[in-house]
Design an enzyme around this catalytic site. Structure first.
Site, mmCIF file in Angstrom:
data_model
loop_
_atom_site.group_PDB
_atom_site.id
_atom_site.type_symbol
_atom_site.label_atom_id
_atom_site.label_comp_id
_atom_site.label_asym_id
_atom_site.label_seq_id
_atom_site.Cartn_x
_atom_site.Cartn_y
_atom_site.Cartn_z
ATOM 1 C CG HIS A 298 -1.734 1.249 1.336
ATOM 2 N ND1 HIS A 298 -2.781 1.543 0.496
ATOM 3 C CD2 HIS A 298 -1.630 2.302 2.180
ATOM 4 C CE1 HIS A 298 -3.291 2.715 0.821
ATOM 5 N NE2 HIS A 298 -2.605 3.193 1.848
ATOM 6 C CB ALA A 299 3.871 2.167 1.954
#
Length: 108
Positions: free
Chosen positions: A67-68
């Site tokens: 996600h990052a």
């Protein structure tokens, strides 16, 4: 003093120069200034405001599908992942040169 070099995985291309700002918890988010190079182990969605201020992001553990790293691509911020212990090895305010094209980090 010789320059320190770190090689990681390129996540989003681009080059950046700026001061290092390590984030180890949500409490550190208020320390991030416009133009900082944000260094963190991994990120939660709560880190998004800090990423918007960053000129580049360096992750210790995040993979290219995390996600990052997706946020880095979404914000079009140069990003390098896979630098173990970066938050401990790179001191706050160290001037860094990041090459997101090849995953190279240079301490200037």
């Amino acid at each position: 003093m010789p320059m320190k070099l770190y090689q990681g995985t390129p996540v989003f291309p681009g080059k950046a120069i700026g001061p290092a700002r390590s984030i180890t918890s949500v409490k550190d988010l208020v320390k991030v200034m416009q133009g900082d190079i944000v260094i963190c182990d991994r990120a939660t969605p709560l880190y998004a405001p800090a990423f918007k201020k960053a000129t580049c992001i360096v992750f210790e553990h995040a993979g290219v599908l995390a996600h990052a790293t997706t946020l880095a691509r979404e914000y079009k911020i140069p990003c390098v992942a896979g630098i173990p212990h970066a938050t401990a090895m790179i001191l706050q305010n160290t001037l860094l040169s990041i090459d997101g094209n090849n995953g190279m980090i240079t301490c200037l």
